[in-house]
Structure formats: structure tokens, C-alpha cells
Enzyme design. Structure first.
Site, PDB file in Angstrom:
ATOM      1  N   ASP A   1     -12.071 -49.664  -2.153  1.00 21.24           N
ATOM      2  CA  ASP A   1     -12.037 -48.351  -1.527  1.00 21.24           C
ATOM      3  C   ASP A   1     -13.195 -47.620  -2.190  1.00 21.24           C
ATOM      4  OD1 ASP A   1     -11.691 -45.601  -1.060  1.00 21.24           O
ATOM      5  OD2 ASP A   1      -9.573 -45.903  -0.635  1.00 21.24           O
ATOM      6  N   HIS A   2     -14.302 -47.463  -1.464  1.00 21.79           N
ATOM      7  CA  HIS A   2     -15.515 -47.004  -2.154  1.00 21.79           C
ATOM      8  C   HIS A   2     -15.352 -45.603  -2.742  1.00 21.79           C
ATOM      9  CE1 HIS A   2     -16.528 -44.876   1.592  1.00 21.79           C
ATOM     10  NE2 HIS A   2     -17.419 -44.219   0.902  1.00 21.79           N
TER      11      HIS A   2
ATOM     12  N   HIS B   1      -8.998 -43.368   1.581  1.00 18.19           N
ATOM     13  CA  HIS B   1      -9.735 -42.422   0.734  1.00 18.19           C
ATOM     14  C   HIS B   1      -8.920 -41.158   0.402  1.00 18.19           C
ATOM     15  CE1 HIS B   1     -12.776 -45.133   1.917  1.00 18.19           C
ATOM     16  NE2 HIS B   1     -13.227 -44.503   2.980  1.00 18.19           N
TER      17      HIS B   1
END
Ligand code: BG6
Length: 500
Positions: free
Chosen positions: A188-189, A251
Site C-alpha cells: 500500500d504505497h 489508503h
């Protein structure tokens, strides 16, 4: 396999190979190679690290390297140096093959063994469409490529991880049949962003915030992740996801968890993830009939005319939600969440609005808009923290104005202070630190939260998606439900802190 096993060990001095599946795609060119190149420039990659691209296109090593170089030229945020690139490119090679075919994975296995010369650790980075994950892992496992006798084996997968709770569970089950949870790194950047990691430091390395970080002092929390871009060339993906699956399940929920979690006992992957998971488990589930009362889904005008969008699409590009976390710390404190495309400004921020002073002795002019203290954690693009408080206007008897006390990364640490999210995440995957990766139970809880909202908005009886103008702050309905609670959306980061 047991998902509570602790993280794997660091490379133990062995050489490491990163094999990128689907290496000719955008993700590799835009994110992975620029991040790896920058790590190499900074001297963060061990000398024995090699990177092998694996995809269907018949390419020579040279052609692959040239493609990657073009990607770095286009997307890297640092100056390109030919000599540095030459040194990095020496680590790159390419193998052509179809990861859907067992025999090609067998060839890959042989080629890797030849290339490696000595027993090496491996990361299999699945930069492919998610529908291939299980097949690839099956092939790797059946060719003995996931066993850890000769070095550790880790598999990195990108989002989306499933498209609802059931598919996420199936995917977890299928992966767990072949791998230990500690071998799986779900990207999950957002978690790789410096400012997101700083939430933990800010909350838990400072003694002054924690005592007021609760229902006694906080009126509500707002999380805004707004973008100015539209769906662009990603309609094929976006039409299957929409804003709830694209941004909320992962996010935004990660931001909620980091904001609301308790102090972990150790700075260690499972301790941190345990606390985050507890928050997700405490989010009050939506009763189906009430979903539309607590959420707004909208779509920017013109979305239906975008390339690749179905004429009868019902995919939302904006969503707002009011959620509650049913635990001791947060009882009764609403968390307002919103995210959308084609909005007025790009900003990702967490805003903590504190309660009003219990008694106001200062006479306020009738039109004065008193602002409670606001703490804004600015994720991007204005990376930093703002604290808004009332100050006395000089040379007046008792006039007040809200002012901001600000911290900006660029000022405090210099312009080079913020690396790309992928750099941290790749380094952590190499080091075997899964703190910044989603765990299977966290992913499933994310879907448990999002599923009822998606179902309600996709049901035949759902209200139509609320339209909004491009460049606005989303549909009016999103304002209305916050205003109905006597509150308003706020923005606390950036130069012009206008209300959204
Ligand atoms: C991705 C979403 O995960 O995050 C995109 O798929 C979105 O739709 C992007 O644009 C936003 O990331 P960032 O880092 O620009 O906030």
C-alpha cells in the site's frame, strides 16, 4: 499457514535477486526501477543484488535496459547521471516468458539458478494484473521456487488485493496454501510515504500530544485525500473499482488506523499491525439501510465521456463517509472521510479538530468565526504539520485571529529529505520488515468496512450518484451531511487554507 509468525530475517549476507513479473508494464518503468536506481545511487543496495525482469515480450537485456532508462528519465525526481545509471544497469537483466505457463516458470527457475551462481535470496515482485497472482504463486511453488532452503523467498503483491471481502479471503487462502504469511508483502504505497510513517513518530515519540488524543479533547477527525486528476488512461481498471475500492479500502483506512491506534508495545511489524487491526475491527459496521445516510457517492461531470468508460457506468469518483470507532478512546468522535478525483486541489491530510474552550471570556464580534484548535497532518504535497490556534491581534483590546504554527519537511530537512514511497517499501521488503505492509487480517477488515457501502451504492434502489463540477470540492450533499452535524469540511495544509 500461521499468519502470526514473525517477520523473516534479513538477507544474512547472501546475494539477492529481485524478479519482477510483468516487468514491461508501467509500474516497473514508473515506480520500481526509478526507486531501485535511486537506492543504488544512495549506496543502499548490497553489491550482490540483481534485478531480473520477466515478461512475455521478447526483449534483449539491452532493449529492456533502454526501456527502463527511458522510464527513469521520464519519472525520476532526481537528476540523471550517465555513470550512475551505467553502474545500476549492470544489475539489470531480462528473461522472456509467459508466467501463465508452467513450462516458462520452469525455464525461469533454471535461468535464475544459472544466473545466481551462489545460493541467493529472492523477491518475486508481482507487477502483474492481480488475476495472475494465484497462478504465478502456484507455478513458483510447484517448481520448488518458494522453499527457503537456499535463502529466503518473499512475494510482493500490489493492490487491489481482492475486490470484496470474499475474493480477498479466497486470495489470502490461496496464497497461504503456498506461502507463509511472513513471505507475503502486500503493498500500500501510502504506508511508504515519509509523512505517513511520521504519524507514529509524531504521536508516540512526543509526550505532549498523547494525553489529548482522545474523545475528551478531540471533537472530530477529518481525512481528505483529494486529487485534481481524472480517471486518465486507467478507465479499464477504474471502472472495476471506483473510489471506494481504489482509495478507501486501503489508503484511507490505513490513515484512519494510524491516527486512531493505541501505542504498540514494540516498533515491530506484528506489534504495529496488531494495533492497526484492532482499530479496523472497532469501526462500527454500517447497517445496510443507513449507508446512504452516512455516505455520499458522487461522480464528476464528464466522467461518462472519458475514454473507456461505459455509457451506463455507476462507478463513483468521489465518496465521503462518516464513521465511528467503537472503543474507549474514540467513542462518539466522528471521523469524516472524503476522497475524489477532479477536485479543486491535490491534498492528502488528516485534520484533528479539538473541542472549543469550555468558557469564552473574550467578547467576540457577532460575525466572528471562532475556529477550534486544528492540528493538520499534511501528507502531501505540503509535507508537514500545521497547528492552528487563536492569537491576539496586536494593538487591539482583545481581538483574535486564527494563526498557523507550521513545520515543513523541506524547510527542516532540506529538499532532498523526502524519498519516493517505493524506496522505503522496497528496502523494507529486502530487509524482511513487514511493518509497512498490509497483513491478511487487515486487508479483510478493510473489505468488511467497504463492502456494505459498495453494495448499497450498487443496489438498484440506490440514489443516483451526486454530480459535481470538475475543480470543485465534490457534491453539495457531502457538505450537507457534515453541516447537518454542525461542522464543516476544513483544509489545514498548503498555503491557502480555504474550507473545502
Ligand atoms: C493509487 C490509486 O493507489 O493511488 C490512484 O489507484 C490514485 O487512483 C493514487 O491516483 C494516489 O496516490 P498519491 O500517492 O498520488 O496520493
Amino acid at each position: 499457514m500461521d499468519e502470526r509468525e514473525t517477520s523473516g530475517s534479513v538477507d544474512g549476507g547472501r546475494a539477492t535477486t529481485i524478479v519482477i513479473f510483468g516487468a514491461t508494464g508501467d509500474l516497473t518503468r514508473r515506480k520500481l526501477i526509478p526507486a531501485l536506481f535511486n537506492l543504488c545511487r544512495k549506496g543502499r543496495l548490497s553489491p550482490g543484488l540483481r534485478i531480473v525482469g520477466f515478461a512475455r515480450s521478447e526483449l534483449t537485456d539491452g532493449a529492456f535496459v533502454a526501456r527502463m532508462r527511458a522510464g527513469v528519465d521520464e519519472h525520476a525526481s532526481f537528476g540523471f547521471d550517465e555513470e550512475e545509471w551505467r553502474r545500476f544497469a549492470g544489475r539489470l537483466s531480462y528473461l522472456a516468458g509467459d508466467f501463465g505457463k508452467l513450462e516458462d516458470c520452469e525455464c525461469l527457475s533454471k535461468d535464475l539458478a544459472e544466473m545466481e551462481e551462489v545460493p541467493s535470496n529472492r523477491i518475486y515482485y508481482l507487477a502483474t494484473a492481480p488475476r495472475f497472482y494465484v497462478e504465478i504463486v502456484d507455478h513458483l511453488a510447484s517448481r520448488g521456487m518458494t522453499g527457503e532452503e537456499e535463502g529466503w523467498r518473499r512475494v510482493v503483491v500490489e493492490k487491489p488485493f481482492g475486490r470484496d471481502l470474499r475474493s480477498a479471503r479466497d486470495l489470502n487462502e490461496a496464497l497461504h496454501a503456498r506461502l507463509h504469511e511472513r513471505q507475503i508483502y502486500r503493498m500500500d504505497h501510502y504506508l511508504g510515504k515519509e509523512t505517513v510513517q511520521n504519524i507514529l513518530v509524531f504521536r508516540f515519540a512526543n509526550a505532549i500530544f498523547e494525553p489529548i488524543w482522545n474523545r475528551n479533547y478531540i471533537d472530530h477527525v477529518q481525512i481528505t485525500v483529494s486529487e485534481t486528476v481524472g480517471v486518465g488512461h486507467r478507465a479499464d481498471y477504474y471502472e472495476r473499482s471506483g473510489v471506494l475500492r481504489d482509495m478507501f479500502q486501503n489508503h484511507i483506512l490505513q490513515l484512519v488506523a494510524l491516527t486512531a491506534m493505541e501505542y504498540p508495545a514494540a516498533f515491530e511489524a506484528d506489534a504495529i499491525r496488531n494495533e492497526k487491526v484492532k482499530v479496523m475491527a472497532a469501526i462500527r459496521p454500517f447497517v445496510p439501510d443507513e449507508v446512504t445516510e452516512h455516505t455520499v457517492c458522487g461522480r464528476y461531470r464528464g466522467y461518462l465521456e472519458e475514454d473507456g468508460v461505459a455509457a451506463d457506468s455507476r462507478v463513483p469518483t468521489f465518496a465521503a463517509a462518516r464513521i465511528f470507532i467503537d472503543n474507549w478512546r474514540w467513542q462518539g468522535v466522528p471521523f469524516y472521510l472524503r476522497s475524489g478525483k477532479r477536485l479543486a486541489r491535490k491534498t492528502s491530510e488528516i485534520l484533528i479538530q479539538f473541542k472549543s474552550p469550555p468558557h469564552m471570556m473574550f467578547p467576540l464580534p457577532p460575525d466572528y468565526r471562532f475556529t477550534n484548535n486544528v492540528l493538520a497532518i499534511c501528507i502531501q504535497p505540503d509535507e508537514g504539520i500545521h497547528l492552528r490556534f487563536e492569537a491576539k491581534v496586536p494593538d487591539t483590546a482583545a481581538e483574535m485571529r486564527s494563526v498557523d504554527m507550521e513545520f515543513h519537511y523541506a524547510e527542516a530537512f532540506g529538499p532532498a529529505g523526502i524519498p519516493e514511497a517505493y524506496e522505503r517499501l522496497l528496502l523494507d521488503a529486502l530487509a524482511g520488515d513487514a511493518s509497512l505492509f498490509a497483513r491478511s487480517d487487515g486487508v479483510e477488515l478493510g473489505w468488511r468496512f467497504v463492502d456494505p457501502i459498495v453494495r448499497a451504492w450498487e443496489s438498484p434502489g440506490a440514489p443516483p450518484l451526486a454530480g459535481y463540477e470538475r475543480g470543485s470540492w465534490g457534491p453539495e450533499q457531502a457538505d450537507a451531511f457534515v453541516e447537518g452535524d454542525g461542522r464543516a469540511w476544513l483544509l489545514g495544509c498548503g498555503a491557502d487554507e480555504d474550507a473545502g
